[in-house]
Scaffold this active site. Structure first.
Site, PDB file in Angstrom:
ATOM      1  N   PRO A   1      92.537   5.014  47.366  1.00  0.00           N
ATOM      2  CG  PRO A   1      94.417   4.064  48.257  1.00  0.00           C
ATOM      3  CD  PRO A   1      93.757   5.349  48.012  1.00  0.00           C
ATOM      4  CD  GLU A   2      86.515   4.999  50.077  1.00  0.00           C
ATOM      5  OE1 GLU A   2      85.621   4.386  50.669  1.00  0.00           O
ATOM      6  OE2 GLU A   2      86.400   6.173  49.700  1.00  0.00           O
TER       7      GLU A   2
ATOM      8  CE  LYS B   1      88.729   1.123  53.260  1.00  0.00           C
ATOM      9  NZ  LYS B   1      88.735   2.182  54.295  1.00  0.00           N
TER      10      LYS B   1
ATOM     11  NE  ARG C   1      98.650  12.357  53.107  1.00  0.00           N
ATOM     12  CZ  ARG C   1      97.395  12.404  53.529  1.00  0.00           C
ATOM     13  NH1 ARG C   1      96.416  12.374  52.666  1.00  0.00           N
ATOM     14  NH2 ARG C   1      97.126  12.475  54.797  1.00  0.00           N
TER      15      ARG C   1
ATOM     16  NE  ARG D   1      79.261  -3.542  65.507  1.00  0.00           N
ATOM     17  CZ  ARG D   1      80.464  -3.616  66.058  1.00  0.00           C
ATOM     18  NH1 ARG D   1      81.094  -2.535  66.427  1.00  0.00           N
ATOM     19  NH2 ARG D   1      81.023  -4.784  66.250  1.00  0.00           N
TER      20      ARG D   1
ATOM     21  NE  ARG E   1      88.691  10.248  57.145  1.00  0.00           N
ATOM     22  CZ  ARG E   1      89.966  10.024  56.927  1.00  0.00           C
ATOM     23  NH1 ARG E   1      90.701   9.502  57.884  1.00  0.00           N
ATOM     24  NH2 ARG E   1      90.515  10.320  55.779  1.00  0.00           N
TER      25      ARG E   1
END
Length: 258
Positions: free
Chosen positions: A2-3, A59, A110, A150, A248
Site C-alpha cells: 500500500p502506497e 494512505k 504483518r 525544507r 529505507r
DNA sequence: TCAGTTGTTTATAT
DNA sequence: AATATAAACAACTG
C-alpha cells in the site's frame, strides 16, 4: 503493497462493492488490528449502520458508517477483499464487516496497519493526525510552498506525511528517477525548476500508477528492476545504486539522476 | 540461519 | 523546530 495508488484502488473497491450496504455485524479474527476499540465495541458501533462513500487521504482510507467513520490503514502488507458469499477465513483475514449481500474483509499479513472506529462526536483527524495535502491533488504552487524551505533530502521530504500525504518508499524512488533528481539531494540545493520537475514527475507517476491500481512493475518503470540481482537503469542502462536513505532501501541511477 | 520487505511510531541524537 | 537514525511492531520469503 500500500502506497497512495493501492489505497485509491481499495477506495474504489469499497465504493463498488460495499457502499450503501447496511452492516449486519462484524467478525474479528485478530483483535490486535483494532486499535481503539474492541470486537464488541466495533460491533455495537457499526451494527445497523449504512456505509457511505469512501474517501482517501494519503494512505488512509475513511469509510463513513452511520454517523461515525471506519478508518483503515494498511501498513506494508494490508488489503481488502470482498466476497458475496461466506467463505472460509484465511490467516491474513483480520476483520470482516458483514453486510447485506456480502462481506468486506480487512487483511493484514504483518498486522502493521489497523482499523479504527471514530464515533460521531470525534474527529477523523484524531486518528490520522496532521497530514499534509494529498499528493494526488497538489498544484505546482502548493507543492512549492510545502516543500521549499525544507532542510532535509528531497526523498525524506516526499515521504514525510506531514508535508504531503501518500508517498512511500517505492513511489518516492520512482518519482525522483523520472525527475532525474538524486534522492539524497538537499531540497535547499535544488533550483526552483527542479522542484517543479519533481512535482511534474509526481503527478505523472501518480496518474499512471492510479490507473494501474498500484506501482507498475512493467518495462520502463524503475520499480520493475527493484529487487533484481543486478538492476540496471531502464532509461540509460547504467547500474542502479542502492543505499539506505530515510531508513529505507533507496534505488537510483548514478548516471541520469543528478 | 539470516537478511530483507511496499508503513508508522517512538526514542535518541544532532 | 527540524532532521536523521535506529528500533520496534509482525510475519513471511528467499
Amino acid at each position: 503493497m500500500p502506497e497512495l495508488p493501492d489505497v485509491e484502488g481499495w477506495k474504489r473497491y469499497v465504493a463498488r462493492y460495499a457502499e450503501g450496504r447496511r452492516v449486519r455485524g462484524v467478525r474479528v479474527q485478530d483483535p490486535r488490528v483494532l486499535r481503539n476499540t474492541s470486537p464488541q465495541g466495533l460491533g455495537r458501533a457499526l451494527g445497523g449502520a449504512r456505509l457511505g462513500h469512501p474517501r482517501r487521504h494519503g494512505k488512509w482510507l475513511v469509510i463513513p458508517a452511520g454517523r461515525g467513520h471506519l478508518v483503515m490503514h494498511f501498513g506494508m502488507t494490508g488489503g481488502l477483499s470482498w466476497s458475496a458469499e461466506a467463505r472460509a477465513s484465511g490467516d491474513r483475514d483480520c476483520v470482516a464487516i458483514l453486510l447485506d449481500g456480502g462481506e468486506l474483509r480487512y487483511q493484514a499479513l504483518r498486522r502493521l496497519g489497523g482499523v479504527w472506529w471514530v464515533s460521531p462526536r470525534d474527529e477523523v483527524s484524531d486518528v490520522i493526525g496532521e497530514l499534509g495535502p494529498d499528493a494526488a491533488a497538489m498544484s505546482r504552487e502548493e507543492f512549492r510552498e510545502r516543500v521549499a524551505g525544507r532542510r532535509g533530502s528531497i526523498k525524506s521530504t516526499l515521504m514525510n506525511q506531514a508535508v504531503l500525504a501518500g508517498i512511500g518508499n517505492e513511489l518516492s524512488d520512482e518519482i525522483l528517477w523520472l525527475a532525474r533528481v538524486r534522492p539524497a539531494a538537499r531540497v535547499s540545493a535544488l533550483a526552483p525548476a527542479r522542484i517543479d520537475a519533481v512535482h511534474g514527475a509526481m503527478c505523472d507517476v501518480l496518474r499512471r500508477a492510479m490507473r494501474h491500481g498500484r506501482i507498475p512493475t512493467t518495462e520502463g518503470w524503475l520499480n520493475a528492476v527493484r529487487g533484481a540481482a543486478d538492476p540496471t537503469c531502464p532509461r540509460c542502462g547504467a547500474g542502479i545504486v542502492t543505499k539506505r536513505i530515510g531508513g529505507r532501501t533507496t534505488y537510483w541511477c548514478p548516471r541520469c539522476q543528478t
